[in-house]
Design a protein around this motif. Structure first.
Motif, PDB file in Angstrom:
ATOM      1  N   ARG A  54      33.652  26.620  29.209  1.00  0.00           N
ATOM      2  CA  ARG A  54      32.690  27.724  29.255  1.00  0.00           C
ATOM      3  C   ARG A  54      33.357  29.058  29.552  1.00  0.00           C
ATOM      4  O   ARG A  54      32.739  30.115  29.370  1.00  0.00           O
ATOM      5  CB  ARG A  54      31.609  27.408  30.290  1.00  0.00           C
ATOM      6  N   ALA A  55      34.623  29.011  29.996  1.00  0.00           N
ATOM      7  CA  ALA A  55      35.383  30.239  30.212  1.00  0.00           C
ATOM      8  C   ALA A  55      36.221  30.605  28.989  1.00  0.00           C
ATOM      9  O   ALA A  55      37.089  31.476  29.058  1.00  0.00           O
ATOM     10  CB  ALA A  55      36.295  30.090  31.426  1.00  0.00           C
ATOM     11  N   SER A  56      35.970  29.916  27.863  1.00  0.00           N
ATOM     12  CA  SER A  56      36.593  30.213  26.567  1.00  0.00           C
ATOM     13  C   SER A  56      38.091  29.929  26.529  1.00  0.00           C
ATOM     14  O   SER A  56      38.869  30.654  25.909  1.00  0.00           O
ATOM     15  CB  SER A  56      36.341  31.681  26.160  1.00  0.00           C
ATOM     16  N   ALA A  57      38.512  28.849  27.205  1.00  0.00           N
ATOM     17  CA  ALA A  57      39.904  28.423  27.081  1.00  0.00           C
ATOM     18  C   ALA A  57      40.172  27.998  25.637  1.00  0.00           C
ATOM     19  O   ALA A  57      39.291  27.477  24.951  1.00  0.00           O
ATOM     20  CB  ALA A  57      40.179  27.261  28.028  1.00  0.00           C
ATOM     21  N   ARG A  58      41.406  28.224  25.180  1.00  0.00           N
ATOM     22  CA  ARG A  58      41.747  27.858  23.802  1.00  0.00           C
ATOM     23  C   ARG A  58      41.878  26.341  23.653  1.00  0.00           C
ATOM     24  O   ARG A  58      41.433  25.761  22.655  1.00  0.00           O
ATOM     25  CB  ARG A  58      43.047  28.540  23.367  1.00  0.00           C
ATOM     26  N   SER A  59      42.523  25.696  24.607  1.00  0.00           N
ATOM     27  CA  SER A  59      42.661  24.241  24.585  1.00  0.00           C
ATOM     28  C   SER A  59      42.623  23.735  26.019  1.00  0.00           C
ATOM     29  O   SER A  59      42.971  24.457  26.959  1.00  0.00           O
ATOM     30  CB  SER A  59      43.967  23.817  23.909  1.00  0.00           C
ATOM     31  N   ILE A  60      42.196  22.495  26.180  1.00  0.00           N
ATOM     32  CA  ILE A  60      42.099  21.883  27.506  1.00  0.00           C
ATOM     33  C   ILE A  60      42.743  20.510  27.434  1.00  0.00           C
ATOM     34  O   ILE A  60      42.207  19.591  26.797  1.00  0.00           O
ATOM     35  CB  ILE A  60      40.635  21.760  27.968  1.00  0.00           C
ATOM     36  N   THR A  61      43.888  20.371  28.065  1.00  0.00           N
ATOM     37  CA  THR A  61      44.593  19.088  28.104  1.00  0.00           C
ATOM     38  C   THR A  61      44.402  18.459  29.474  1.00  0.00           C
ATOM     39  O   THR A  61      44.746  19.069  30.495  1.00  0.00           O
ATOM     40  CB  THR A  61      46.099  19.270  27.829  1.00  0.00           C
TER      41      THR A  61
ATOM     42  N   LEU B  54      45.965  23.737  36.201  1.00  0.00           N
ATOM     43  CA  LEU B  54      44.966  23.580  37.255  1.00  0.00           C
ATOM     44  C   LEU B  54      45.143  22.203  37.898  1.00  0.00           C
ATOM     45  O   LEU B  54      45.649  21.274  37.268  1.00  0.00           O
ATOM     46  CB  LEU B  54      43.544  23.677  36.697  1.00  0.00           C
ATOM     47  N   THR B  55      44.707  22.095  39.125  1.00  0.00           N
ATOM     48  CA  THR B  55      44.704  20.795  39.788  1.00  0.00           C
ATOM     49  C   THR B  55      43.451  20.643  40.626  1.00  0.00           C
ATOM     50  O   THR B  55      42.926  21.618  41.166  1.00  0.00           O
ATOM     51  CB  THR B  55      45.954  20.613  40.672  1.00  0.00           C
TER      52      THR B  55
ATOM     53  N   GLY C 240      41.170  32.206  26.121  1.00  0.00           N
ATOM     54  CA  GLY C 240      42.224  32.066  25.129  1.00  0.00           C
ATOM     55  C   GLY C 240      43.482  31.381  25.631  1.00  0.00           C
ATOM     56  O   GLY C 240      44.491  31.360  24.918  1.00  0.00           O
ATOM     57  N   LYS C 241      43.433  30.790  26.815  1.00  0.00           N
ATOM     58  CA  LYS C 241      44.624  30.158  27.391  1.00  0.00           C
ATOM     59  C   LYS C 241      44.659  28.657  27.061  1.00  0.00           C
ATOM     60  O   LYS C 241      43.642  28.027  26.800  1.00  0.00           O
ATOM     61  CB  LYS C 241      44.657  30.336  28.908  1.00  0.00           C
ATOM     62  N   ASP C 242      45.872  28.105  27.102  1.00  0.00           N
ATOM     63  CA  ASP C 242      46.068  26.660  26.984  1.00  0.00           C
ATOM     64  C   ASP C 242      46.076  26.075  28.394  1.00  0.00           C
ATOM     65  O   ASP C 242      46.989  26.350  29.178  1.00  0.00           O
ATOM     66  CB  ASP C 242      47.386  26.353  26.274  1.00  0.00           C
ATOM     67  N   ILE C 243      45.074  25.280  28.703  1.00  0.00           N
ATOM     68  CA  ILE C 243      44.866  24.781  30.064  1.00  0.00           C
ATOM     69  C   ILE C 243      45.364  23.347  30.179  1.00  0.00           C
ATOM     70  O   ILE C 243      45.084  22.503  29.317  1.00  0.00           O
ATOM     71  CB  ILE C 243      43.374  24.836  30.445  1.00  0.00           C
ATOM     72  N   PHE C 244      46.065  23.068  31.275  1.00  0.00           N
ATOM     73  CA  PHE C 244      46.493  21.707  31.598  1.00  0.00           C
ATOM     74  C   PHE C 244      45.935  21.362  32.979  1.00  0.00           C
ATOM     75  O   PHE C 244      46.293  21.999  33.973  1.00  0.00           O
ATOM     76  CB  PHE C 244      48.019  21.596  31.592  1.00  0.00           C
ATOM     77  N   ILE C 245      45.049  20.378  33.023  1.00  0.00           N
ATOM     78  CA  ILE C 245      44.429  19.958  34.274  1.00  0.00           C
ATOM     79  C   ILE C 245      45.142  18.696  34.765  1.00  0.00           C
ATOM     80  O   ILE C 245      45.087  17.656  34.107  1.00  0.00           O
ATOM     81  CB  ILE C 245      42.932  19.675  34.091  1.00  0.00           C
ATOM     82  N   ILE C 246      45.833  18.789  35.891  1.00  0.00           N
ATOM     83  CA  ILE C 246      46.547  17.645  36.461  1.00  0.00           C
ATOM     84  C   ILE C 246      45.602  16.922  37.419  1.00  0.00           C
ATOM     85  O   ILE C 246      45.263  17.440  38.475  1.00  0.00           O
ATOM     86  CB  ILE C 246      47.818  18.084  37.225  1.00  0.00           C
ATOM     87  N   GLN C 247      45.149  15.733  37.034  1.00  0.00           N
ATOM     88  CA  GLN C 247      44.148  15.052  37.859  1.00  0.00           C
ATOM     89  C   GLN C 247      44.121  13.558  37.558  1.00  0.00           C
ATOM     90  O   GLN C 247      43.379  13.085  36.697  1.00  0.00           O
ATOM     91  CB  GLN C 247      42.761  15.664  37.606  1.00  0.00           C
ATOM     92  N   PRO C 248      44.905  12.746  38.285  1.00  0.00           N
ATOM     93  CA  PRO C 248      44.718  11.303  38.171  1.00  0.00           C
ATOM     94  C   PRO C 248      43.366  10.906  38.743  1.00  0.00           C
ATOM     95  O   PRO C 248      42.860  11.558  39.658  1.00  0.00           O
ATOM     96  CB  PRO C 248      45.868  10.728  39.015  1.00  0.00           C
TER      97      PRO C 248
END
Length: 316
Positions: free
Chosen positions: A83-90, A11-12, A54-62
């Motif tokens: 709140r959308a039940s992501a497995r991990s949030i990086t 995500l961005t 259940g997804k592994d999320i990577f948020i690109i945001q300086p």
């Protein structure tokens, strides 16, 4: 490096979507369908348009300018993913704002870098990836894993290709010696150190120069260039001590006014920066060279997902 991308999403926000797209292209995935904007009253609005359960999320945001808007986007995106039940949030935060507020230097001051760390964790971030923190100890402000990346490999490879003669790497202050040494080792050059003092915030005075720069190509290396006052004063001091050429490099080019005007009027021939912070048209200069960290960050994401060493990337 082959691996299953089916369980990851990138995500961005609006801070640096070009960098996010380059990272996604390097990995070979598409950006997640999401809208990050504002309600009519100015509040941040986030809508994720696909399932991320259940997804592994990577948020690109300086968290660059506008700092507070971009920080809120990051926090609200993380909360939405949690709140959308992501497995991990990086949270991939190439530039970590408030890093210069990492300690109390006088009474009744905040430690804002710690506050930002708490906010990210509370919002649901489970891991942080960042680049060249102004103070490395900020990693200890988090109780979640932090991958602290360095731009030195990308910068070092660029300067090695230039084949400068009689190169000397210069630290703009005593606190940046370790950074200068790392780059110097990569380009096989000696180092010099500028000793300066700050009579007040945003103002620097060069006091002494430690090391030999006479007749050499001096390369100033720093993590942040903000108003460029220290950088340009350092460049003048190097010229006064006989440097043949003066180059400069930094990871995070904030370039607050009047930085561009100062650099253009200075003895600095070239400023090499990275794309952790986007460079808008009004901050362009013929002296600037922009190197992308997209491939390096993309490789880190791949290694995180495939449970491989991240530090190995920075030993090559």
């Amino acid at each position: 490096m082959p691996f299953d991308t089916g369980n990851m999403r990138i995500l961005t926000g609006n801070a640096n979507p070009d960098l996010a797209r380059k990272i996604a292209d390097h990995i070979g995935v598409s950006l997640c369908d999401a809208f990050v904007g504002h309600f009519n009253n100015g509040e941040t609005q986030v809508m994720i348009g696909e399932s991320i359960r259940g997804k592994d999320i990577f948020i690109i945001q300086p968290t660059s300018f506008p700092v507070n808007d971009n920080l809120m986007e990051l926090l609200i995106m993380a909360d939405a993913c949690k709140r959308a039940s992501a497995r991990s949030i990086t949270a991939v935060v190439p530039y970590y704002a408030y890093a210069r507020q990492d300690r109390k230097t006088r009474g009744r001051e905040p430690i804002s870098a710690k506050l930002v760390a708490n906010l990210m964790t509370t919002a649901g971030v489970t891991r942080v990836v960042t680049v060249d923190l102004h103070a490395g100890q900020i990693q200890g402000f988090f109780d979640i894993p932090v991958d602290h990346l360095a731009a030195a490999p990308v910068l070092g490879n660029y300067f090695k290709r230039q084949n400068y003669e009689d190169l000397v790497v210069v630290s703009p202050d005593l606190g940046g010696v370790t950074r200068a040494r790392i780059l110097a080792d990569r380009v096989h050059a000696p180092i010099a150190i500028i000793e300066k003092r700050r009579p007040k915030p945003g103002c620097a005075e060069v006091m002494n120069l430690i090391g030999e720069v006479w007749g050499k190509t001096a390369l100033i290396i720093d993590d942040i260039v903000d108003t460029a006052g220290s950088l340009c004063e350092g460049a003048k001091a190097l010229k006064a001590h006989g440097a043949k050429r003066v180059l400069a490099s930094c990871t995070h080019a904030i370039l607050s006014a009047p930085a561009v005007e100062r650099i253009n009027a200075s003895p600095i021939e070239q400023l090499v920066i990275t794309d952790t912070i986007p460079l808008p048209p009004e901050k362009q200069s013929d002296k600037f060279v922009v190197l992308s960290l997209a491939e390096a960050i993309g490789d880190v994401i791949v290694r995180i997902l495939s449970h491989q060493s991240v530090s190995m990337l920075f030993n090559r």
